[in-house]
Design a protein around this motif. Structure first.
Motif, PDB file in Angstrom:
ATOM      1  N   THR A 173       0.814  -1.216   0.000  1.00 37.15           N
ATOM      2  CA  THR A 173       0.000   0.000   0.000  1.00 37.15           C
ATOM      3  C   THR A 173       0.848   1.267   0.000  1.00 37.15           C
ATOM      4  O   THR A 173       0.402   2.318  -0.451  1.00 37.15           O
ATOM      5  CB  THR A 173      -0.926   0.035   1.230  1.00 37.15           C
ATOM      6  N   ARG A 174       2.057   1.163   0.561  1.00 37.51           N
ATOM      7  CA  ARG A 174       2.990   2.294   0.601  1.00 37.51           C
ATOM      8  C   ARG A 174       2.386   3.529   1.284  1.00 37.51           C
ATOM      9  O   ARG A 174       2.676   4.662   0.922  1.00 37.51           O
ATOM     10  CB  ARG A 174       3.450   2.667  -0.812  1.00 37.51           C
ATOM     11  N   ARG A 175       1.535   3.305   2.259  1.00 34.55           N
ATOM     12  CA  ARG A 175       0.932   4.429   2.981  1.00 34.55           C
ATOM     13  C   ARG A 175       1.790   4.813   4.171  1.00 34.55           C
ATOM     14  O   ARG A 175       2.321   3.946   4.879  1.00 34.55           O
ATOM     15  CB  ARG A 175      -0.481   4.073   3.455  1.00 34.55           C
ATOM     16  N   LYS A 176       1.873   6.088   4.432  1.00 40.03           N
ATOM     17  CA  LYS A 176       2.595   6.561   5.603  1.00 40.03           C
ATOM     18  C   LYS A 176       1.639   6.608   6.793  1.00 40.03           C
ATOM     19  O   LYS A 176       0.464   6.952   6.626  1.00 40.03           O
ATOM     20  CB  LYS A 176       3.188   7.949   5.352  1.00 40.03           C
ATOM     21  N   PRO A 177       2.118   6.260   7.978  1.00 36.04           N
ATOM     22  CA  PRO A 177       1.244   6.343   9.160  1.00 36.04           C
ATOM     23  C   PRO A 177       0.844   7.778   9.429  1.00 36.04           C
ATOM     24  O   PRO A 177       1.617   8.710   9.188  1.00 36.04           O
ATOM     25  CB  PRO A 177       2.116   5.765  10.285  1.00 36.04           C
ATOM     26  N   SER A 178      -0.361   7.969   9.928  1.00 42.22           N
ATOM     27  CA  SER A 178      -0.840   9.325  10.214  1.00 42.22           C
ATOM     28  C   SER A 178      -0.088   9.948  11.373  1.00 42.22           C
ATOM     29  O   SER A 178       0.006  11.173  11.475  1.00 42.22           O
ATOM     30  CB  SER A 178      -2.345   9.295  10.520  1.00 42.22           C
ATOM     31  N   ASP A 179       0.463   9.090  12.264  1.00 40.32           N
ATOM     32  CA  ASP A 179       1.175   9.605  13.435  1.00 40.32           C
ATOM     33  C   ASP A 179       2.271   8.616  13.810  1.00 40.32           C
ATOM     34  O   ASP A 179       1.996   7.550  14.367  1.00 40.32           O
ATOM     35  CB  ASP A 179       0.198   9.806  14.599  1.00 40.32           C
ATOM     36  N   GLU A 180       3.520   8.965  13.506  1.00 36.03           N
ATOM     37  CA  GLU A 180       4.647   8.081  13.814  1.00 36.03           C
ATOM     38  C   GLU A 180       4.841   7.883  15.315  1.00 36.03           C
ATOM     39  O   GLU A 180       5.487   6.929  15.743  1.00 36.03           O
ATOM     40  CB  GLU A 180       5.934   8.641  13.202  1.00 36.03           C
ATOM     41  N   SER A 181       4.298   8.782  16.110  1.00 35.05           N
ATOM     42  CA  SER A 181       4.473   8.681  17.562  1.00 35.05           C
ATOM     43  C   SER A 181       3.372   7.864  18.223  1.00 35.05           C
ATOM     44  O   SER A 181       3.365   7.711  19.451  1.00 35.05           O
ATOM     45  CB  SER A 181       4.514  10.081  18.192  1.00 35.05           C
TER      46      SER A 181
END
Length: 215
Positions: A173-181
């Protein structure tokens, strides 16, 4: 070389008490009662089940003696188990005896990792759901989503949130997480690493076994 185990002969009484719980018989592998006992004595649920099956079949003279002593006397069995639990070190989350370190294996999977009670096994069940859905159906309106939320006693929004985090773990999907923390993200990544490339049928079977914990 035999497999490493924490089994001690005294544990027969614990397992017999579990077996005698209604409905009498071998309990599902990951039933909460079986897992609770496993967590207490640091013996894998699968080994607990193996010993329950030995009780059911009276597979050895030792088991026959235990059954003869306690099979018709639940109160006597309860007193014996209570005595064992009163012994020094039993009931400790970290060790059976003072100064003895216990190496944990399966136990962390059944401990909460968030304030709402979600556990690594919860993430496994949600990961199995993930592979049954498409991104557009990973929403609160999808019946399979709220059924899983209801089973585990989690907010539907939490299940949806975890599904979306798995989208960020999925290399396709190559999606970035909405919040890395997000504190759940490392746990989701760890579950993906362990099971994300597993055979879908194997993961599904494991998830179905884990659902017994919540019944």
């Amino acid at each position: 070389m035999g497999k490493k185990t924490n089994w001690k002969d005294d544990y027969w009484l614990y397992v017999m008490q579990l077996y005698m719980r209604r409905p009498i018989g071998v309990k599902p592998l990951y039933s909460k009662a079986a897992v609770d006992l496993s967590m207490e004595i640091h013996v894998h649920p699968r080994e607990i089940m193996e010993h329950e099956m030995q009780i059911e079949t009276l597979s050895s003279p030792r088991v026959e003696r235990i059954w003869d002593a306690y099979g018709d006397s639940p109160s006597k069995l309860s007193r014996a188990v209570k005595l064992l639990r009163s012994m020094k070190g039993f009931g400790s989350a970290n060790a059976f005896y003072d100064g003895v370190e216990v190496t944990e294996s399966f136990e962390p999977d059944f401990r909460p990792i968030s304030s709402n009670g979600i556990m690594p096994i919860s993430l496994v069940i949600i990961l199995d759901l993930y592979f049954r859905l498409t991104p557009i159906t990973m929403s609160a309106e999808t019946p399979e989503v709220w059924e899983v939320a209801r089973l585990m006693g989690l907010p539907i929004s939490t299940v949806v949130h975890v599904l979306h985090m798995f989208l960020s773990c999925d290399p396709y999907t190559r999606r970035k997480p909405s919040d890395e923390s997000d504190p759940l993200l490392p746990h989701c990544r760890a579950i993906w690493t362990r099971y994300g490339n597993s055979d879908a049928e194997t993961l599904s079977e494991y998830a179905e076994e884990l659902k017994q914990y919540f019944h």
